[in-house]
Design a protein around this motif. Structure first.
Motif, mmCIF file in Angstrom:
data_model
loop_
_atom_site.group_PDB
_atom_site.id
_atom_site.type_symbol
_atom_site.label_atom_id
_atom_site.label_comp_id
_atom_site.label_asym_id
_atom_site.label_seq_id
_atom_site.Cartn_x
_atom_site.Cartn_y
_atom_site.Cartn_z
ATOM 1 N N ASP A 1 -21.125 -2.310 -26.565
ATOM 2 C CA ASP A 1 -22.004 -3.426 -26.915
ATOM 3 C C ASP A 1 -23.389 -2.838 -27.161
ATOM 4 O OD1 ASP A 1 -23.811 -5.542 -26.921
ATOM 5 O OD2 ASP A 1 -22.952 -6.515 -25.150
ATOM 6 N N ARG A 2 -23.785 -2.744 -28.414
ATOM 7 C CA ARG A 2 -25.044 -2.082 -28.776
ATOM 8 C C ARG A 2 -26.266 -2.760 -28.175
ATOM 9 N NH1 ARG A 2 -27.203 -4.314 -33.967
ATOM 10 N NH2 ARG A 2 -25.838 -6.026 -34.581
ATOM 11 N N THR A 3 -26.165 -4.037 -27.812
ATOM 12 C CA THR A 3 -27.317 -4.734 -27.243
ATOM 13 C C THR A 3 -27.684 -4.191 -25.858
ATOM 14 O OG1 THR A 3 -25.993 -6.535 -26.280
ATOM 15 C CG2 THR A 3 -26.796 -6.831 -28.550
ATOM 16 N N GLN A 4 -26.760 -3.496 -25.191
ATOM 17 C CA GLN A 4 -27.078 -2.869 -23.898
ATOM 18 C C GLN A 4 -28.184 -1.826 -24.038
ATOM 19 O OE1 GLN A 4 -22.981 -1.580 -22.832
ATOM 20 N NE2 GLN A 4 -23.407 -2.644 -20.917
ATOM 21 N N ASP B 1 -30.317 -4.795 -31.426
ATOM 22 C CA ASP B 1 -29.785 -6.119 -31.740
ATOM 23 C C ASP B 1 -30.066 -6.571 -33.172
ATOM 24 O OD1 ASP B 1 -32.488 -6.577 -31.525
ATOM 25 O OD2 ASP B 1 -32.328 -7.878 -29.780
ATOM 26 N N LEU C 1 -27.928 -9.362 -35.609
ATOM 27 C CA LEU C 1 -27.084 -10.334 -34.909
ATOM 28 C C LEU C 1 -27.239 -11.729 -35.513
ATOM 29 C CD1 LEU C 1 -27.506 -9.312 -31.148
ATOM 30 C CD2 LEU C 1 -25.535 -8.908 -32.630
ATOM 31 N N LYS D 1 -22.086 -7.375 -32.296
ATOM 32 C CA LYS D 1 -22.768 -6.523 -31.325
ATOM 33 C C LYS D 1 -21.891 -5.340 -30.919
ATOM 34 C CE LYS D 1 -21.537 -9.237 -27.246
ATOM 35 N NZ LYS D 1 -22.069 -9.894 -26.063
ATOM 36 N N ASN D 2 -20.575 -5.468 -31.144
ATOM 37 C CA ASN D 2 -19.663 -4.391 -30.754
ATOM 38 C C ASN D 2 -19.573 -3.315 -31.836
ATOM 39 O OD1 ASN D 2 -19.072 -5.520 -28.287
ATOM 40 N ND2 ASN D 2 -17.318 -6.653 -29.072
#
Length: 189
Positions: free
Chosen positions: A160-163, A167, A170, A176-177
């Protein structure tokens, strides 16, 4: 006396039979860090990081290991110079502020003699989060050219790139994956 000598000899042989961790250096021409992300559900955008380095410690007998792979964020390569520039910028990787990403894996799982997964931490944009890389292929062989053992495989995870604070897109419908793929070969030192 013979019994004591026998036990001492047996213990010595046991000590010799135990394998020690071997150190391997990442071979950059056979190692790639790549990613894939869906583009509006119609195609897949792909990119790779051309500059990478690292080491692997592997103890096949104890079924343990450690891997450290770092990659230069500014070396991102999609095959499209304008996209590379955008990815290097603040919408994505901020390569001027965070020039390096690093995966450190210290929990290896095995299926028989083959590594099946590596659990570790990915640091990207100064944020660290857990990642488990599953092996889709793993092998060790004696290189006829190098005259040394080479071990490696293909490892992948969906992250999950938002971690890591990435972002961008989006709101447009980009997922997000991201599929992270690390193809690695390392030479025994």
């Amino acid at each position: 006396m013979k019994t004591a000598a026998f036990f001492i000899a047996a213990l010595s042989l046991c000590g010799l039979a135990q394998a020690e961790p071997a150190t391997y250096t990442i071979e950059p021409t056979h190692t790639f860090v790549t990613y894939e992300i869906s583009h509006f559900g119609t195609s897949t955008n792909r990119g790779r990081f051309d500059k990478k380095e690292g080491t692997v410690q592997l103890d096949k007998a104890a079924k343990t290991g450690k891997v450290e792979i770092s990659f230069d964020i500014a070396s991102v390569n999609t095959g499209v110079p304008g996209m590379n520039k955008h990815l290097q910028g603040d919408d994505f990787f901020s390569s001027d502020k965070f020039p390096t990403a690093k995966f450190v894996g210290d929990k290896f799982s095995f299926n028989g003699d083959k590594v099946s997964e590596v659990q570790g931490q990915l640091t990207l944009k100064d944020k660290t989060a857990p990642v488990t890389l599953k092996a889709t292929n793993f092998n060790c062989y004696q290189s006829p050219m190098l005259k040394r053992e080479v071990c490696g495989g293909d490892f992948e995870a969906v992250i999950d790139r938002t971690q890591w604070g990435i972002d961008y897109g989006l709101a447009y419908g980009f997922p997000k994956n991201v599929k992270l793929i690390i193809q690695v070969e390392a030479i025994k030192q």
